[in-house]
Structures are given as C-alpha cells and as structure tokens.
Design a protein around this motif. Sequence first.
Motif, PDB file in Angstrom:
ATOM      1  N   UNK A 413      22.602  -6.124 -19.874  1.00 44.39           N
ATOM      2  CA  UNK A 413      21.273  -6.491 -20.346  1.00 44.39           C
ATOM      3  C   UNK A 413      20.386  -7.064 -19.259  1.00 44.39           C
ATOM      4  N   UNK A 414      21.001  -7.668 -18.241  1.00 41.35           N
ATOM      5  CA  UNK A 414      20.214  -8.212 -17.135  1.00 41.35           C
ATOM      6  C   UNK A 414      19.548  -7.088 -16.340  1.00 41.35           C
ATOM      7  N   UNK A 416      18.743  -4.226 -17.636  1.00 39.64           N
ATOM      8  CA  UNK A 416      17.700  -3.665 -18.498  1.00 39.64           C
ATOM      9  C   UNK A 416      16.469  -4.555 -18.505  1.00 39.64           C
ATOM     10  N   UNK A 417      16.706  -5.890 -18.579  1.00 38.85           N
ATOM     11  CA  UNK A 417      15.577  -6.818 -18.573  1.00 38.85           C
ATOM     12  C   UNK A 417      14.784  -6.652 -17.286  1.00 38.85           C
ATOM     13  N   UNK A 419      14.684  -4.010 -15.329  1.00 34.64           N
ATOM     14  CA  UNK A 419      14.043  -2.697 -15.270  1.00 34.64           C
ATOM     15  C   UNK A 419      12.805  -2.632 -16.161  1.00 34.64           C
TER      16      UNK A 419
END
Lengths: 515, 259
Positions: A413-414, A416-417, A419
């Motif tokens: 998720x890091x 994705x955050x 990006x």
Amino acid sequence: MRLQSRRRLLIGFVALLATFSGASRMDAAPPESIRNRLPDAVLRWGGDTEGGAPFQYFDPKTEKLVGFEVDIVEALVEQLRKDLAWPELKAEFVQYEWVSLPQGLEKRDFDIVVSGMEITNRNDAKMQFTRPYYLFAQQLTVRADEAKIDDLDDCRDEPIGTLSGSAADDLMKARLFSNIVTYDGQIEPYQDLRNGRVSAVLLDVPIAVYNTTGKPEFKSVGKLEGWGGYGIALRRDDDELAKAVDEALATIAKAGKVDEIVRKWNIWNAEQHQLEELTSSDKLLTWVAAQSGAPTGNPSAWTISVYGPLLLKAAGVTVALTFLSMAVAMTIGLIVAVCRLYGPGPVKWGALAYVEFFRGIPLLLLLTFLYYGLPEVGISLSAWQAAIIGFGLNYAAFEAEIYRSSIMAVPKGQWEAAQTLGMSEVTAFRRVIFPQAFRTALGPMTNDFVAMFKDTSLVSVISVVELTKQYQILARTSLKFVEIGALTALLYLMMSVPLGYLARYLEDKWSTGHK
Amino acid sequence: MSTAQMGNGTLGAPLVELTNLVKRYHGRAILDGISAKFGQGEITAMIGPSGGGKSTLLRSLNGLNTIDGGEVRVGEYRFTPGKTCDRETLQAVRRMVGMVFQDFQLFPHLTALGNVMEAPVQVAGKSRAEAETRGRELLKRVGLGERTGHYPSQLSGGQKQRVAIARALAMEPRVLLCDEITSALDPELKHEVLDVLEDLRDDGLTILMVTHEIGFARRAANRVVVLAEGKIVEEGPPQQVIDAPITERTQRFLKNVLG
C-alpha cells in the motif's frame, strides 16, 4: 559468526611419518620413566608443513614428508633406539600451526618440537631446549635489479617483508625499522617481493635459501646477521626425555650426521662449526648475546605502556578497516538488492548469482585470491585495497539479502500511496520505501557491523596487522596471554557496545515515526 | 479529443468516462462491461455488496489496476487494455486523480506536514517554503492545524485519514477517489472525516467514493451508483436510489445494510 578463524588449531591432522626398522639388538631395557612417558613407543614431534620448506614439507611430487628437520628427526630417533635399546620406538609427525607450537607442547599434543624454533630466554618460562642443531642468521633478499639496497641498514624506511613473530621480525623491531610488513607464511613475503609490494625480505637462511634457489629474479645482499640457534623444544617438566634427546643429538652431531644433513639441504655455512662448542641452550644464548645486534626477549619489559599503544594503534586499524569495508558493502549491497528486486530478468539473475557466489566462498579464499592471485594477471592491489574490496564484496552479499527482505517488508500500500501521488518508481523508492526499509534493516546491519569488527582479523593473511593479530604477536612475545587478552577483549567491546547503543537509540528515535 | 470538456466547471461535464469497462481476475469478470460518466464537481457514492467490484473500479481509474476490455478516459487521457502501462499517461492521470485509502497508508517516517509536503516538493517541484505554507493551510482546513508535527503513530484513525485527505489535496487533483475511507474508523470518528469530505464539495472537485455510509451518501452525494456482480444495477439521485430503489438487487442490498 559466519567465518571460521584461520587461527583454529589444526590438531587432528596427524601424519604417521615412518616406521624405522633394523635397530641394533640390545638386551638392556630403556629407562622406565621414558617407557612410561612414551607408552605406545611413539615419539610425537610437532611442526608445521604449511610453508614449512625446507624444514618440513610435503614433496609435491611424491607427497612424502621431507625436509632438513625430517632428516634430523630420523637420525635422532635412530640414535634413540640404540641409546635406549628400544627397537619399537617410532617417530610420528603432528601437524600444528607454527605460531601455536608452544601451546601445543604444553597441551601435550606432541612430545617435542622440531620446527625451526629459536632458542630464546623468553620461551624458557614454559619450555626447555636441547643444544642447538643449527645456527641460523638473517639473510636479506632483494630483487635482482635492485640497485639501492646493499645491506639491511639501507632499508630502514623501506617496506620490508618477514614472517610474523620471527627472529627477523624481532631484529628489525629492536632496530626500530619503520615499515615492517609481516606475513603468516614464508612464501608470501617472497611473492610480494616479486610483485613489488615490498623492497626486501629478511628471513632465516634456510627459508631464504629455499625460496631463492634457482630464481634469477632474486639476489641475496648484505652480511649475515642476527645469529641464533634452532633447538629441540620440550616441556619444562620433561627432564628425562630432554636429557635422552639431547644426548642423542650430541651423538649424531659428533658423528657428523647433522653436518651431512645440513650440507645436503644446501644451508651449510662456516659458522656451523661453532655447534661443537655450543653444547647447551645456555651456551648458545651466551654466544648469541656476544654477537652484535641479536635481541633477546624479556617478559618483564612488556608493561602496558609498551604494548598499550601498539594495541590502540591496531584497534584503529580494525575500526578504519571495518568502516571503510562496511561502506563498500552497504553501497554494493543496495545496488544488488535493487537489481534483484526490480531488474529485468538477466540483471535479476546476475544479482542472485552475485549473492550466491560471494556468500558461498570463504572470505579467506577471496582475500588470498585478491592479494596474491591477481598480481598473476597484472593487477596488484595494496593490502588495504584487497582487504576493503574483499570484505566489501563478501559482506555486500549479506547486506543485499538484508535490504531485499527489508524492502519487501514495506507494505504494498505504501507503493500505491506514493504512486497515486504521482511519484515515479524511483522517487517512490527513494523517498518512501527506502527510508522505511532502512529502519527495518538497521538491526541486522548492526549485527553485521559487529561481526565485521571481529572478522577483520582475517586480514593478517595479507600482512595487515589489526587488533587480533597484534594481540597474538604481543602475547606470544611477552607470554602475557591473559593480561593482554583481557585488554584486547576490552578494546573489542569498546567498539561493538557503543555501536549497539547507537542502533538502539536510532530505533527508539525512529519508532515514533513508525506505525 | 472532442469529448473532453475540460475545466469549464459545469456540473455534469464528463471529466471521467468509462466505456464498457471489463476487468477479470483469474478468468472471472470483476467488472463486467461498466459504462458511466462522472462530471466535474460531481460527488458520486458507489455502494453495493462486498466483491461487487467497487474498489476495482476505483483502482482502474488511476492505473493501479490494468483493464482487460473497454476504455477509461480521465480528462484527455485514455487507458485501454495494453495501454495502461504507458508511463507518461499514468503519471499525468495520477497528477489529476488523488486517492485516499481505507487503511490510510500515510508515510510512517514523516510527520503530518511531511506527508502533505512530500509530493508537491518531489513531484510537482514546488519549493519547500511554498509546499509548507500550502501544507499547513490544508492541515488547518481538515482540522489538524495543531498536529502538523505529529507522526502518524501519534494520531488517531480519524486524524490519520484527514491527513491522508490533505496529502491528496496537496497535489491539487481534479478527481478524488475515496476507497471506503471510514471503514477502518470507530463510529464516533467517522463524522470527522465525512465532515471534511462534505466541506470539499463546494470546491468543484469530482469525488468518487466507495462507501458503506448510506446516510452520508444520501446527504452529500449528487448521485448514487449501485454496483453488484460487476455491473451497475441502478443509478440516480440518492433520493431515488436509496429511498425508492427500483431494482430487486438494490432493494435486497439496502435491506441488508439498513437492517
């Protein structure tokens, strides 16, 4: 700890030398005490075949143990069989690391030491010596095209190679030579002389003769100096055996056998006639003292003000070596980890191959290859360069694995955050993923740091004297194993403990900035 | 690019458009031919049963998912199957589309202010001073003016999610995707976050939210879309879809949720 110390003793490799037969038959039994001392009729003698030529070594063609001391022992045992009327008596060779021979003797791993051991005062605390069987001196060797060096005094400030803890080492230290390069083996100094890393080599005549005979790239210069005698060493409390061995030695010397062996090995010189007069270790020492410039050790001279600064300097070497090597390891490790995680196929495989290769080969092998092997293909590294590159390459494999798992531990998720905020992969890695991974990696990295402080002791094989090596040199010279050992341990702790504290402090500080 | 009605601020202009969107996982269609338009300044609440494809739809809009059929258009940029990996398109779309996640995904090594400043400085190339001023304004706006120096671990769930909203807003997106942003919060903390969203409605931001907050959807959204089994089963103004649903599927879903 992932590395095996080279210093581990090589006990267990016991080579049965020979069974002698055909001794004269006599009815008298050998003295009871010697029979009890050697219950299986085997006289075990300690020596070191690693770089042991011409004293004792395995002939590369026949794989048999040969050497001038092997011949001496053979003649000696033959004489003992006669003297003791004990035809079953055999000699058995015990392989031991040269510098540890006195300890091996004390631990009763063998009965006598015949291994180019110099008769000195300082050894007498724990050992006794027979009369000398050979008088050695120091021979200076230079490259054949050397024009500037004619004798030892010409190389006072030149890098000059010798065997660590040898008489030559002591001689140059006593004369305050500033640039002594010490080695664990006796082949390596001559290799480095050929490679141009040292300007000259000072070593005992037998070693010099063996390593330079038939080699036109070397020449011997200067007068022989630093005289001393090799004796057979026995335990202090082993008087009966010592007497028998000394008498046997006297007999074969008188019969000219010692002279014959020494001439056979091409190490005879006129000075050997002195042996007729030097019929005990005390007489030898008096003779040595009479020769100019021959130093004799004295344990009481080794106070903390003498060895303290030497240890501190060596500790500095350890710290510098560790930090420089770790910097290399961390840099390469990060590159390898990133290649393994994000590289295209071939790069990924290359990174994996790197990790497997450098994790799989012993560091000692790598160091030896870098320092002694590369000159064969024209790349000559200094000892420091070889050490830093060797440790760097090896530890990088381990660091890469630490970084890889730490990076993988950052939640997806890091990424994705990062990006979704428009960050490129590189920016996301640099600003978001790496800082978090670094914190995870901090603990294991600290472990490796501490491990490296200790592993750097391996560099003694390539002539760098760091803390452990300095301890060995000082302890063996002064025989203050416990005192100097405690101080050495303290110095190691002073390096590793603060590092642990620093890591914990950073972890605490950063834990607020973590979930 | 005639269909791109950009930046005119008109409610209903299709800033985002999905045409027959298909997404499959292991052969199963998670999104099964979705067509929809989302206008500038419109707040759309997407509701529906779990596994209905709501989150997948959101993630298709900013390229976190690839798509297997149809087309996604955001402003002038299009994702089609096989074209979603185009780096420039991805970057451009992500600059236009902000996202807030259910589990916050704040950067744990940075303070609240650091989280908000990171992208403006690193991506948009703003000066630190400029980014800091703007960051403080945004944190103040979400009610965290006093918490700028706190790390995520020192904040409550509601506070974290508000930082996450401020972080997304710092890039001045035109579309904000909210993926169940109150689901991980205690009931009494949800309103802090929902209040912030409601406050944003007047900024002309296009908001697509996946939510289970039916009450909030009715109050704040212009439009409600019901997604089930990969298809839009009903859509319209909240009063219609929530209070007087037409389809059996919507009725069943609402009955389950509202009890």
